[in-house]
Design a protein around this motif. Structure first.
Motif, PDB file in Angstrom:
ATOM      1  N   LYS A  15      -3.220 100.467  37.285  1.00  0.00           N
ATOM      2  CA  LYS A  15      -2.640 101.425  36.355  1.00  0.00           C
ATOM      3  C   LYS A  15      -1.140 101.207  36.175  1.00  0.00           C
ATOM      4  O   LYS A  15      -0.397 101.018  37.133  1.00  0.00           O
ATOM      5  N   ALA A  16      -0.692 101.257  34.917  1.00  0.00           N
ATOM      6  CA  ALA A  16       0.732 101.176  34.615  1.00  0.00           C
ATOM      7  C   ALA A  16       1.214 102.582  34.283  1.00  0.00           C
ATOM      8  O   ALA A  16       1.015 103.058  33.171  1.00  0.00           O
ATOM      9  N   PRO A  17       1.807 103.312  35.209  1.00  0.00           N
ATOM     10  CA  PRO A  17       2.169 104.704  34.961  1.00  0.00           C
ATOM     11  C   PRO A  17       3.230 104.808  33.882  1.00  0.00           C
ATOM     12  O   PRO A  17       4.208 104.067  33.873  1.00  0.00           O
ATOM     13  N   THR A  18       3.041 105.724  32.948  1.00  0.00           N
ATOM     14  CA  THR A  18       4.008 105.961  31.899  1.00  0.00           C
ATOM     15  C   THR A  18       4.648 107.324  32.125  1.00  0.00           C
ATOM     16  O   THR A  18       3.947 108.327  32.159  1.00  0.00           O
ATOM     17  N   GLN A  19       5.960 107.371  32.288  1.00  0.00           N
ATOM     18  CA  GLN A  19       6.679 108.615  32.430  1.00  0.00           C
ATOM     19  C   GLN A  19       7.560 108.798  31.217  1.00  0.00           C
ATOM     20  O   GLN A  19       7.939 107.839  30.564  1.00  0.00           O
ATOM     21  N   TRP A  20       7.911 110.055  30.924  1.00  0.00           N
ATOM     22  CA  TRP A  20       8.634 110.345  29.691  1.00  0.00           C
ATOM     23  C   TRP A  20       9.872 111.189  29.978  1.00  0.00           C
ATOM     24  O   TRP A  20       9.849 112.118  30.780  1.00  0.00           O
ATOM     25  N   ARG A  21      10.957 110.851  29.313  1.00  0.00           N
ATOM     26  CA  ARG A  21      12.162 111.660  29.408  1.00  0.00           C
ATOM     27  C   ARG A  21      12.056 112.841  28.469  1.00  0.00           C
ATOM     28  O   ARG A  21      11.157 112.915  27.630  1.00  0.00           O
ATOM     29  N   ASP A  22      13.019 113.765  28.561  1.00  0.00           N
ATOM     30  CA  ASP A  22      12.988 114.952  27.716  1.00  0.00           C
ATOM     31  C   ASP A  22      13.140 114.618  26.236  1.00  0.00           C
ATOM     32  O   ASP A  22      12.692 115.365  25.373  1.00  0.00           O
ATOM     33  N   ASP A  23      13.786 113.462  25.933  1.00  0.00           N
ATOM     34  CA  ASP A  23      13.980 113.097  24.533  1.00  0.00           C
ATOM     35  C   ASP A  23      12.781 112.351  23.959  1.00  0.00           C
ATOM     36  O   ASP A  23      12.812 111.895  22.823  1.00  0.00           O
ATOM     37  N   GLY A  24      11.710 112.226  24.739  1.00  0.00           N
ATOM     38  CA  GLY A  24      10.490 111.608  24.231  1.00  0.00           C
ATOM     39  C   GLY A  24      10.408 110.119  24.420  1.00  0.00           C
ATOM     40  O   GLY A  24       9.422 109.498  24.052  1.00  0.00           O
ATOM     41  N   ALA A  25      11.443 109.489  24.986  1.00  0.00           N
ATOM     42  CA  ALA A  25      11.437 108.038  25.192  1.00  0.00           C
ATOM     43  C   ALA A  25      10.828 107.720  26.548  1.00  0.00           C
ATOM     44  O   ALA A  25      10.864 108.538  27.471  1.00  0.00           O
ATOM     45  N   PRO A  26      10.252 106.519  26.700  1.00  0.00           N
ATOM     46  CA  PRO A  26       9.675 106.165  27.992  1.00  0.00           C
ATOM     47  C   PRO A  26      10.751 105.964  29.036  1.00  0.00           C
ATOM     48  O   PRO A  26      11.744 105.285  28.802  1.00  0.00           O
ATOM     49  N   ALA A  27      10.584 106.586  30.204  1.00  0.00           N
ATOM     50  CA  ALA A  27      11.537 106.419  31.298  1.00  0.00           C
ATOM     51  C   ALA A  27      11.225 105.134  32.044  1.00  0.00           C
ATOM     52  O   ALA A  27      10.073 104.700  32.090  1.00  0.00           O
ATOM     53  N   PRO A  28      12.251 104.480  32.621  1.00  0.00           N
ATOM     54  CA  PRO A  28      11.984 103.261  33.394  1.00  0.00           C
ATOM     55  C   PRO A  28      10.994 103.545  34.513  1.00  0.00           C
ATOM     56  O   PRO A  28      11.069 104.558  35.193  1.00  0.00           O
ATOM     57  N   CYS A  29      10.035 102.657  34.684  1.00  0.00           N
ATOM     58  CA  CYS A  29       9.086 102.798  35.783  1.00  0.00           C
ATOM     59  C   CYS A  29       8.731 101.411  36.277  1.00  0.00           C
ATOM     60  O   CYS A  29       8.659 100.475  35.495  1.00  0.00           O
ATOM     61  N   ARG A  30       8.547 101.258  37.589  1.00  0.00           N
ATOM     62  CA  ARG A  30       8.226  99.963  38.153  1.00  0.00           C
ATOM     63  C   ARG A  30       6.734  99.744  38.071  1.00  0.00           C
ATOM     64  O   ARG A  30       5.947 100.584  38.486  1.00  0.00           O
ATOM     65  N   VAL A  31       6.346  98.608  37.478  1.00  0.00           N
ATOM     66  CA  VAL A  31       4.940  98.297  37.295  1.00  0.00           C
ATOM     67  C   VAL A  31       4.609  97.033  38.062  1.00  0.00           C
ATOM     68  O   VAL A  31       5.288  96.012  37.903  1.00  0.00           O
ATOM     69  N   ALA A  32       3.590  97.079  38.889  1.00  0.00           N
ATOM     70  CA  ALA A  32       3.185  95.895  39.639  1.00  0.00           C
ATOM     71  C   ALA A  32       2.696  94.825  38.688  1.00  0.00           C
ATOM     72  O   ALA A  32       2.012  95.111  37.715  1.00  0.00           O
ATOM     73  N   ALA A  33       3.058  93.586  38.943  1.00  0.00           N
ATOM     74  CA  ALA A  33       2.609  92.491  38.089  1.00  0.00           C
ATOM     75  C   ALA A  33       1.100  92.363  38.161  1.00  0.00           C
ATOM     76  O   ALA A  33       0.524  92.368  39.246  1.00  0.00           O
ATOM     77  N   PRO A  34       0.423  92.253  36.995  1.00  0.00           N
ATOM     78  CA  PRO A  34      -1.026  92.131  37.012  1.00  0.00           C
ATOM     79  C   PRO A  34      -1.465  90.782  37.546  1.00  0.00           C
ATOM     80  O   PRO A  34      -0.783  89.780  37.388  1.00  0.00           O
TER      81      PRO A  34
ATOM     82  N   GLY B 260       8.669  90.259  22.754  1.00  0.00           N
ATOM     83  CA  GLY B 260       8.219  90.118  24.126  1.00  0.00           C
ATOM     84  C   GLY B 260       7.016  91.020  24.325  1.00  0.00           C
ATOM     85  O   GLY B 260       6.969  92.130  23.793  1.00  0.00           O
ATOM     86  N   VAL B 261       6.023  90.548  25.067  1.00  0.00           N
ATOM     87  CA  VAL B 261       4.816  91.322  25.352  1.00  0.00           C
ATOM     88  C   VAL B 261       4.826  91.676  26.835  1.00  0.00           C
ATOM     89  O   VAL B 261       4.918  90.794  27.677  1.00  0.00           O
ATOM     90  N   TYR B 262       4.730  92.969  27.142  1.00  0.00           N
ATOM     91  CA  TYR B 262       4.891  93.457  28.506  1.00  0.00           C
ATOM     92  C   TYR B 262       3.685  94.274  28.943  1.00  0.00           C
ATOM     93  O   TYR B 262       3.099  95.028  28.146  1.00  0.00           O
ATOM     94  N   TYR B 263       3.334  94.125  30.216  1.00  0.00           N
ATOM     95  CA  TYR B 263       2.362  95.019  30.828  1.00  0.00           C
ATOM     96  C   TYR B 263       3.144  96.189  31.403  1.00  0.00           C
ATOM     97  O   TYR B 263       3.969  96.028  32.300  1.00  0.00           O
ATOM     98  N   GLY B 264       2.937  97.390  30.856  1.00  0.00           N
ATOM     99  CA  GLY B 264       3.760  98.538  31.195  1.00  0.00           C
ATOM    100  C   GLY B 264       4.882  98.669  30.185  1.00  0.00           C
ATOM    101  O   GLY B 264       4.818  98.147  29.077  1.00  0.00           O
ATOM    102  N   SER B 265       5.927  99.358  30.548  1.00  0.00           N
ATOM    103  CA  SER B 265       7.053  99.583  29.656  1.00  0.00           C
ATOM    104  C   SER B 265       7.856  98.305  29.446  1.00  0.00           C
ATOM    105  O   SER B 265       8.044  97.524  30.377  1.00  0.00           O
ATOM    106  N   HIS B 266       8.367  98.103  28.219  1.00  0.00           N
ATOM    107  CA  HIS B 266       9.247  96.961  27.978  1.00  0.00           C
ATOM    108  C   HIS B 266      10.550  97.100  28.752  1.00  0.00           C
ATOM    109  O   HIS B 266      11.265  96.127  28.966  1.00  0.00           O
ATOM    110  N   VAL B 267      10.876  98.327  29.183  1.00  0.00           N
ATOM    111  CA  VAL B 267      12.115  98.568  29.917  1.00  0.00           C
ATOM    112  C   VAL B 267      12.045  97.981  31.321  1.00  0.00           C
ATOM    113  O   VAL B 267      12.995  97.372  31.813  1.00  0.00           O
ATOM    114  N   ASP B 268      10.899  98.142  31.980  1.00  0.00           N
ATOM    115  CA  ASP B 268      10.799  97.733  33.377  1.00  0.00           C
ATOM    116  C   ASP B 268       9.415  97.166  33.688  1.00  0.00           C
ATOM    117  O   ASP B 268       8.915  97.311  34.787  1.00  0.00           O
TER     118      ASP B 268
END
Length: 298
Positions: free
Chosen positions: A16-35, A91-99
């Motif tokens: 699972k790639a957890p998705t967290q959200w900030r108050d402004d609706g943008a995705p918050a940085p989250c660490r995702v294990a490499a698949p 760029g194609v990312y598993y999880g957030s493009h941020v992290d």
């Protein structure tokens, strides 16, 4: 993008790639294990263009007369001219493009002389993934340009070493030739999986008032076996961070069509002719495949 979200997400089950959200609706940085690159189908899907299977479906009201005939527009007005030439890398990312963990790069190319257009995509694995998967997924769409935007005549898709598949559009005789040799009825305003991305940008530029937050649209879209409408919901204008810059984008969503379906989102850059800047697929369990324009690309 062309990606098969169901196949990609099925291959990622259990990670699972957890998705967290900030108050402004943008995705918050989250660490995702490499698949773990365990399935070639998953790797192939990651290389594809996520929006391609956003669409065995479509967007915007479709009206009466045929676009190809130069008659009254099915959209109720004239659309702006498409860009002469555009190249965008994602760029194609598993999880957030941020992290998240980058899997691949996908390039979009679009050219037009004002009468005809050609569009293409190509996806290639990057980093450690490239060591175990060297396949390329590509799409090509070509057709005519008019005041109604794009009228596809041919769409082709090739995935790795598989044989190329194609769709042929014959509006002059009211026919679409599907990949397996059977025929279907041509529908005014119909798009293929790739032309849709660019047509949506033209529609948003031509009729911005129709994309206010909460508005819903439909357009016919051709898969390799059928033409079906799709429901697209506008989330309105959103701010999206691109490195040190903040972009003003139009956010549109294809909601899940069933409990087992994916949610697919598309952000269009309002100050770059409504070109795509981000595409995100979220499966029913919250796992994310995120396509984000590489910094500096226009």
């Amino acid at each position: 993008m062309s990606v098969e979200p169901a196949g990609v997400m099925a291959a990622l089950r259990g990670r699972k790639a957890p998705t967290q959200w900030r108050d402004d609706g943008a995705p918050a940085p989250c660490r995702v294990a490499a698949p773990v690159p365990a399935r070639r189908a998953w790797l192939a899907g990651a290389l594809g263009l996520a929006v391609a299977d956003m669409l065995p479906v479509g967007v915007l009201p479709v009206g009466g007369r045929r676009a190809w005939a130069g008659a009254s527009s099915p959209y109720g007005g004239t659309l702006p001219a498409p860009p002469e030439r555009v190249r965008i890398r994602f760029g194609v990312y598993y999880g957030s493009h941020v992290d998240g963990f980058q899997l691949a790069e996908v390039s979009y190319v679009f050219t037009s002389d004002g009468h005809r257009y050609e569009a293409s995509t190509a996806g290639q694995a990057v980093g450690p993934i490239a060591l175990v998967y060297g396949g390329v997924l590509s799409q090509r769409s070509s057709g005519l340009v008019s005041g109604d935007g794009l009228t596809p005549r041919r769409y082709a898709e090739k995935r790795g070493t598989r044989a190329e598949r194609e769709l042929l559009f014959e509006p002059e005789v009211g026919r679409v030739r599907f990949a397996r040799g059977d025929n279907g009825a041509w529908v005014p305003g119909v798009q293929d999986r790739l032309s849709f991305v660019w047509q949506l940008g033209l529609l948003a530029r031509g009729f911005p008032e129709q994309f206010a937050a909460g508005s819903e649209h439909r357009i016919p879209l051709a898969s390799f076996s059928s033409i079906e409408p799709a429901r697209i919901v506008s989330e309105g204008v959103e701010r999206l961070r691109d490195g040190a810059r903040e972009l003003s984008t139009l956010h549109v969503v294809r909601p899940p069509r069933s409990r087992r379906d994916e949610k697919i989102e598309l952000w269009l850059d309002r100050h770059a002719q409504m070109r795509p800047v981000r595409i995100r697929i979220t499966d029913r369990n919250g796992r994310v495949l995120d396509h984000f324009r590489l910094s500096g690309e226009r």
